[in-house]
Design a protein around this motif. Structure first.
Motif, mmCIF file in Angstrom:
data_model
loop_
_atom_site.group_PDB
_atom_site.id
_atom_site.type_symbol
_atom_site.label_atom_id
_atom_site.label_comp_id
_atom_site.label_asym_id
_atom_site.label_seq_id
_atom_site.Cartn_x
_atom_site.Cartn_y
_atom_site.Cartn_z
ATOM 1 N N ARG A 32 0.850 -1.196 0.000
ATOM 2 C CA ARG A 32 0.000 0.000 0.000
ATOM 3 C C ARG A 32 0.879 1.236 0.000
ATOM 4 N NH1 ARG A 32 -5.407 -1.254 1.959
ATOM 5 N NH2 ARG A 32 -5.656 -3.401 1.280
ATOM 6 N N ILE A 33 0.405 2.258 -0.673
ATOM 7 C CA ILE A 33 1.046 3.562 -0.603
ATOM 8 C C ILE A 33 0.499 4.212 0.656
ATOM 9 C CG2 ILE A 33 1.358 5.787 -1.740
ATOM 10 C CD1 ILE A 33 0.884 4.278 -4.414
ATOM 11 N N LEU A 34 1.347 4.377 1.640
ATOM 12 C CA LEU A 34 0.904 4.758 2.977
ATOM 13 C C LEU A 34 0.408 6.196 3.086
ATOM 14 C CD1 LEU A 34 3.797 2.988 4.896
ATOM 15 C CD2 LEU A 34 1.507 2.108 4.386
ATOM 16 N N ASP A 35 1.121 7.120 2.438
ATOM 17 C CA ASP A 35 0.760 8.528 2.526
ATOM 18 C C ASP A 35 1.412 9.277 1.370
ATOM 19 O OD1 ASP A 35 3.437 8.624 3.277
ATOM 20 O OD2 ASP A 35 3.006 8.976 5.389
ATOM 21 N N ASP A 58 -4.932 7.111 -4.164
ATOM 22 C CA ASP A 58 -6.138 6.304 -4.146
ATOM 23 C C ASP A 58 -6.540 6.052 -2.690
ATOM 24 O OD1 ASP A 58 -8.062 4.291 -5.303
ATOM 25 O OD2 ASP A 58 -6.782 2.943 -4.145
ATOM 26 N N ARG A 59 -7.831 6.067 -2.411
ATOM 27 C CA ARG A 59 -8.286 5.886 -1.028
ATOM 28 C C ARG A 59 -7.829 4.567 -0.420
ATOM 29 N NH1 ARG A 59 -14.375 8.428 -1.014
ATOM 30 N NH2 ARG A 59 -13.680 10.573 -1.261
ATOM 31 N N GLY A 60 -7.713 3.528 -1.228
ATOM 32 C CA GLY A 60 -7.247 2.243 -0.735
ATOM 33 C C GLY A 60 -5.741 2.152 -0.614
ATOM 34 N N GLY A 61 -5.018 3.093 -1.217
ATOM 35 C CA GLY A 61 -3.568 3.096 -1.160
ATOM 36 C C GLY A 61 -2.909 2.188 -2.178
ATOM 37 N N TYR A 62 -3.676 1.685 -3.154
ATOM 38 C CA TYR A 62 -3.111 0.786 -4.158
ATOM 39 C C TYR A 62 -2.423 1.528 -5.299
ATOM 40 C CZ TYR A 62 -5.771 -2.869 -1.889
ATOM 41 O OH TYR A 62 -6.264 -3.750 -0.962
ATOM 42 N N SER A 63 -2.741 2.812 -5.489
ATOM 43 C CA SER A 63 -2.145 3.575 -6.586
ATOM 44 C C SER A 63 -2.140 5.055 -6.226
ATOM 45 C CB SER A 63 -2.917 3.331 -7.888
ATOM 46 O OG SER A 63 -4.294 3.588 -7.699
ATOM 47 N N ALA A 64 -1.385 5.820 -7.025
ATOM 48 C CA ALA A 64 -1.305 7.263 -6.787
ATOM 49 C C ALA A 64 -0.879 7.963 -8.063
ATOM 50 C CB ALA A 64 -0.317 7.572 -5.669
ATOM 51 N N LEU A 65 -1.235 9.226 -8.157
ATOM 52 C CA LEU A 65 -0.755 10.121 -9.210
ATOM 53 C C LEU A 65 0.187 11.110 -8.545
ATOM 54 C CD1 LEU A 65 -4.125 10.893 -10.968
ATOM 55 C CD2 LEU A 65 -2.272 9.505 -11.871
ATOM 56 N N VAL A 66 1.306 11.383 -9.204
ATOM 57 C CA VAL A 66 2.270 12.348 -8.674
ATOM 58 C C VAL A 66 2.600 13.324 -9.797
ATOM 59 C CG1 VAL A 66 4.546 12.674 -7.636
ATOM 60 C CG2 VAL A 66 3.234 10.619 -7.109
ATOM 61 N N MET A 74 3.061 11.229 -13.177
ATOM 62 C CA MET A 74 3.428 9.826 -13.122
ATOM 63 C C MET A 74 2.327 9.085 -12.370
ATOM 64 S SD MET A 74 6.838 8.232 -11.325
ATOM 65 C CE MET A 74 7.928 9.087 -12.436
ATOM 66 N N VAL A 75 2.009 7.882 -12.827
ATOM 67 C CA VAL A 75 1.077 7.029 -12.099
ATOM 68 C C VAL A 75 1.881 5.898 -11.463
ATOM 69 C CG1 VAL A 75 0.487 5.633 -14.141
ATOM 70 C CG2 VAL A 75 -1.074 5.697 -12.206
ATOM 71 N N ILE A 76 1.572 5.613 -10.212
ATOM 72 C CA ILE A 76 2.247 4.552 -9.457
ATOM 73 C C ILE A 76 1.170 3.572 -9.012
ATOM 74 C CG2 ILE A 76 3.645 4.010 -7.437
ATOM 75 C CD1 ILE A 76 4.531 6.989 -7.503
ATOM 76 N N ARG A 77 1.453 2.283 -9.162
ATOM 77 C CA ARG A 77 0.478 1.277 -8.753
ATOM 78 C C ARG A 77 1.171 0.102 -8.089
ATOM 79 N NH1 ARG A 77 -2.247 -1.886 -13.493
ATOM 80 N NH2 ARG A 77 -3.211 -2.764 -11.681
ATOM 81 N N ALA A 78 0.416 -0.597 -7.270
ATOM 82 C CA ALA A 78 0.922 -1.827 -6.679
ATOM 83 C C ALA A 78 1.041 -2.865 -7.791
ATOM 84 C CB ALA A 78 -0.030 -2.315 -5.590
ATOM 85 N N HIS A 79 2.145 -3.589 -7.779
ATOM 86 C CA HIS A 79 2.395 -4.615 -8.795
ATOM 87 C C HIS A 79 3.062 -5.794 -8.093
ATOM 88 C CE1 HIS A 79 3.065 -6.120 -12.835
ATOM 89 N NE2 HIS A 79 4.294 -6.427 -12.469
ATOM 90 N N GLY A 80 2.277 -6.837 -7.839
ATOM 91 C CA GLY A 80 2.803 -7.932 -7.038
ATOM 92 C C GLY A 80 3.018 -7.434 -5.621
ATOM 93 N N HIS A 82 5.474 -5.286 -5.016
ATOM 94 C CA HIS A 82 6.288 -4.093 -5.253
ATOM 95 C C HIS A 82 5.405 -3.019 -5.857
ATOM 96 C CE1 HIS A 82 9.959 -6.303 -4.401
ATOM 97 N NE2 HIS A 82 9.525 -7.258 -5.201
ATOM 98 N N PHE A 83 6.016 -1.965 -6.380
ATOM 99 C CA PHE A 83 5.292 -0.899 -7.058
ATOM 100 C C PHE A 83 5.878 -0.700 -8.448
ATOM 101 C CE2 PHE A 83 2.648 0.555 -3.689
ATOM 102 C CZ PHE A 83 3.336 0.238 -2.537
ATOM 103 N N ALA A 84 5.026 -0.276 -9.377
ATOM 104 C CA ALA A 84 5.458 0.049 -10.738
ATOM 105 C C ALA A 84 4.973 1.462 -11.040
ATOM 106 C CB ALA A 84 4.878 -0.941 -11.736
ATOM 107 N N ALA A 85 5.721 2.187 -11.856
ATOM 108 C CA ALA A 85 5.366 3.570 -12.191
ATOM 109 C C ALA A 85 5.531 3.795 -13.690
ATOM 110 C CB ALA A 85 6.252 4.542 -11.420
ATOM 111 N N ARG A 86 4.687 4.647 -14.241
ATOM 112 C CA ARG A 86 4.767 5.035 -15.646
ATOM 113 C C ARG A 86 4.490 6.524 -15.759
ATOM 114 N NH1 ARG A 86 6.465 0.681 -15.468
ATOM 115 N NH2 ARG A 86 6.041 -1.101 -16.797
ATOM 116 N N SER A 87 5.184 7.170 -16.694
ATOM 117 C CA SER A 87 4.921 8.579 -16.979
ATOM 118 C C SER A 87 3.585 8.706 -17.696
ATOM 119 C CB SER A 87 6.021 9.155 -17.866
ATOM 120 O OG SER A 87 7.232 9.192 -17.160
#
Length: 161
Positions: A32-35, A58-66, A74-80, A82-87
Motif C-alpha cells: 500500500r502507498i501509505l501517505d 487512491d483511497r485504498g492506497g493501491y495507486s497514486a498520481l504524482v 506519473m502514475v504509481i500502482r501496486a504490482h505484485g 512491489h510498485f510500478a510507475a509510468r509517466s
C-alpha cells in the motif's frame, strides 16, 4: 498408532514453521502507498530527479498520481508485492467516472489503473487533459496563466525494428 500421531505432529510443525516464515518475510501482504510522502519517495525511486510536488492517492492506497512542478505526471500502482510507475502523457487513455479516474497506458502489461480520488478526481482529470503533443515537444497548458509552457518531448525511435 504412534507412527500416525508422530507423522501428524511433524506435519503440523512443518506447516506452522512455513506459516511463521511467510509472515516474517511479509509474503502475501498487499503493498500500500501509505501517505503522500511515500508516494513522492516512490516517484523519485522510479525516475531520478522527478521531484514531485502534488499527490493524488487512491483511497485504498493501491495507486497514486504524482505531479512535479513542471507539470509532468506519473502514475504509481501496486504490482505484485512491489510498485510500478509510468509517466503520463497524451497517449494515456483517461476515463472519469464520478469519484474514480481510470487510466490506461499504451503498455498493455501495465494494465488499467483505477484510482478512487473522491472529489479530486475531476481536478486530476483536468490536469491530464492539458497534456497535448505539439510538433515533437510536449506542451503543458498552464491553467493559472492561460499560456503554454513547452517541455522537451521524449525521444521517439522512428525506425521500425
Amino acid at each position: 498408532m504412534i507412527r500416525v500421531l508422530l507423522q501428524a505432529g511433524v506435519s503440523l510443525a512443518a506447516v506452522s514453521g512455513i506459516a511463521w516464515l511467510v509472515k516474517k518475510m511479509n509474503l502475501g501482504v498487499e503493498p500500500r502507498i501509505l501517505d503522500e510522502a511515500h508516494a513522492l519517495r516512490l516517484a523519485e525511486e522510479a525516475e531520478a530527479g522527478f521531484d514531485g510536488v502534488r499527490v493524488g492517492r487512491d483511497r485504498g492506497g493501491y495507486s497514486a498520481l504524482v505531479a512535479n512542478a513542471d507539470g509532468r505526471m506519473m502514475v504509481i500502482r501496486a504490482h505484485g508485492n512491489h510498485f510500478a510507475a509510468r509517466s503520463i502523457d497524451s497517449n494515456v487513455m483517461m476515463r472519469l467516472d464520478k469519484e474514480f479516474l481510470v487510466l490506461t497506458v499504451p503498455e498493455r502489461r501495465f494494465g488499467p489503473v483505477s484510482l478512487q480520488l473522491g472529489r479530486r478526481a475531476g481536478v486530476w482529470a483536468a490536469r491530464m487533459r492539458n497534456l497535448v503533443p505539439s510538433e515533437g515537444r510536449w506542451r503543458r497548458i498552464d491553467a493559472d496563466a492561460g499560456d503554454l509552457a513547452e517541455e522537451n518531448a521524449p525521444e521517439m525511435d522512428s525506425q521500425a525494428g
